[in-house]
Scaffold this active site. Structure first.
Site, PDB file in Angstrom:
ATOM      1  CE1 TYR A  55      33.343  38.080  24.451  1.00  0.00           C
ATOM      2  CE2 TYR A  55      32.140  40.113  24.090  1.00  0.00           C
ATOM      3  CZ  TYR A  55      32.765  38.984  23.590  1.00  0.00           C
ATOM      4  OH  TYR A  55      32.810  38.757  22.233  1.00  0.00           O
ATOM      5  CG  ASN A  93      37.235  39.498  16.769  1.00  0.00           C
ATOM      6  OD1 ASN A  93      36.145  39.969  17.095  1.00  0.00           O
ATOM      7  ND2 ASN A  93      37.960  38.744  17.575  1.00  0.00           N
ATOM      8  CE  LYS A 151      32.966  39.420  18.880  1.00  0.00           C
ATOM      9  NZ  LYS A 151      34.433  39.505  19.147  1.00  0.00           N
ATOM     10  CD  GLU A 161      29.461  31.895  25.075  1.00  0.00           C
ATOM     11  OE1 GLU A 161      30.547  32.307  25.505  1.00  0.00           O
ATOM     12  OE2 GLU A 161      29.340  31.442  23.917  1.00  0.00           O
ATOM     13  CG  HIS A 165      31.053  35.066  20.704  1.00  0.00           C
ATOM     14  ND1 HIS A 165      32.050  35.107  21.642  1.00  0.00           N
ATOM     15  CD2 HIS A 165      30.177  34.106  21.121  1.00  0.00           C
ATOM     16  CE1 HIS A 165      31.792  34.221  22.597  1.00  0.00           C
ATOM     17  NE2 HIS A 165      30.658  33.604  22.304  1.00  0.00           N
TER      18      HIS A 165
HETATM   19  P1  GDP Z   1      37.461  34.927  21.174  1.00  0.00           P
HETATM   20  O1  GDP Z   1      36.912  33.812  22.017  1.00  0.00           O
HETATM   21  O2  GDP Z   1      38.277  34.449  20.014  1.00  0.00           O
HETATM   22  O3  GDP Z   1      36.395  35.899  20.714  1.00  0.00           O
HETATM   23  O4  GDP Z   1      38.501  35.747  22.078  1.00  0.00           O
HETATM   24  P2  GDP Z   1      38.459  36.107  23.643  1.00  0.00           P
HETATM   25  O5  GDP Z   1      37.374  35.348  24.352  1.00  0.00           O
HETATM   26  O6  GDP Z   1      39.843  36.004  24.155  1.00  0.00           O
HETATM   27  O7  GDP Z   1      38.081  37.665  23.620  1.00  0.00           O
HETATM   28  C1  GDP Z   1      36.764  38.081  23.363  1.00  0.00           C
HETATM   29  C2  GDP Z   1      36.781  39.244  22.421  1.00  0.00           C
HETATM   30  O8  GDP Z   1      37.449  40.330  23.058  1.00  0.00           O
HETATM   31  C3  GDP Z   1      37.590  39.017  21.133  1.00  0.00           C
HETATM   32  O9  GDP Z   1      36.850  38.351  20.130  1.00  0.00           O
HETATM   33  C4  GDP Z   1      37.916  40.442  20.733  1.00  0.00           C
HETATM   34  O10 GDP Z   1      36.790  41.091  20.141  1.00  0.00           O
HETATM   35  C5  GDP Z   1      38.170  41.089  22.094  1.00  0.00           C
HETATM   36  N1  GDP Z   1      39.584  41.045  22.443  1.00  0.00           N
HETATM   37  C6  GDP Z   1      40.317  40.003  22.896  1.00  0.00           C
HETATM   38  N2  GDP Z   1      41.605  40.336  23.095  1.00  0.00           N
HETATM   39  C7  GDP Z   1      41.698  41.650  22.750  1.00  0.00           C
HETATM   40  C8  GDP Z   1      42.763  42.581  22.729  1.00  0.00           C
HETATM   41  O11 GDP Z   1      43.905  42.271  23.069  1.00  0.00           O
HETATM   42  N3  GDP Z   1      42.461  43.852  22.313  1.00  0.00           N
HETATM   43  C9  GDP Z   1      41.197  44.229  21.933  1.00  0.00           C
HETATM   44  N4  GDP Z   1      40.982  45.482  21.538  1.00  0.00           N
HETATM   45  N5  GDP Z   1      40.166  43.368  21.941  1.00  0.00           N
HETATM   46  C10 GDP Z   1      40.411  42.104  22.348  1.00  0.00           C
HETATM   47 MG    MG Z   2      36.069  33.826  23.905  1.00  0.00          MG
END
Ligand code: GDP
Ligand code: MG
Length: 160
Positions: free
Chosen positions: A60, A123, A20, A137, A126
């Protein structure tokens, strides 16, 4: 072959991994690539891209209703992203394990997020969460031409 049994044997499973904007700007692209290389995964595609808002919203789309969605999109628009495709046995699940948990503070030391990040909203990387989303994707981020076909002689040292 699409059964779970075949998936467990397949050395050609593919996952979409991205560094990212925060990871790119912090100089972590090389580190993240190195971990996948050293593990034995095969690099199929690699590019530094600045996608449109629309492209990121589609990437997303499952999170569209979440309160953090707008800030997630502006985070992803804050600079270029290093997009890649890695191939190998259990690439999707092992790729996610190598990244660590979504919340870096909950990620084990030794994972990418556990070693280099603190907050969920920054974080740094991805990884696809299933073979189905990996396929989606990969075709969202890469054209067929960008998915390189080549023989890697190291395969016989990595797989029995
Ligand atoms: P991943 O698959 O581990 O990347 O997680 P997800 O698919 O649930 O979410 C996608 C991305 O959205 C995450 O990697 C974070 O960058 C962001 N994200 C997810 N949950 C949160 C949250 O509660 N707060 C914020 N600020 N960002 C979030
Ligand atoms: Mg995800």
């Amino acid at each position: 072959c699409h059964s779970d049994e075949c998936r467990k044997m397949s050395t050609t499973e593919r996952t979409f991994i991205a560094v990212k904007p925060d990871g790119v700007q912090r100089g972590l692209v090389g580190e993240i690539i190195a971990r996948f290389e050293k593990r034995g995964y095969k690099l199929i595609a690699l590019k530094l891209v600045s996608p449109t808002k629309d492209h990121l919203e589609t990437h997303y789309e499952d999170l569209k209703g979440k309160p953090f969605f707008p800030s997630l999109i502006s985070y992803m628009l804050s600079g270029p992203i290093a997009a890649m495709v890695w191939e190998g046995l259990d690439a999707v699940k092992t790729g996610r394990a190598m990244l660590g948990a979504t919340n870096p503070l909950a990620s084990a030391i030794g994972t990418i997020r556990g070693d280099y990040a603190i907050q969920t909203g920054r974080n740094i990387c991805h990884g696809s969460d299933s073979v189905e989303s990996a396929n989606k994707e990969i075709s969202h981020w890469f054209t067929e031409n960008e998915l390189n076909k080549y023989n890697n002689p190291l395969q016989s040292l990595i797989y029995e």
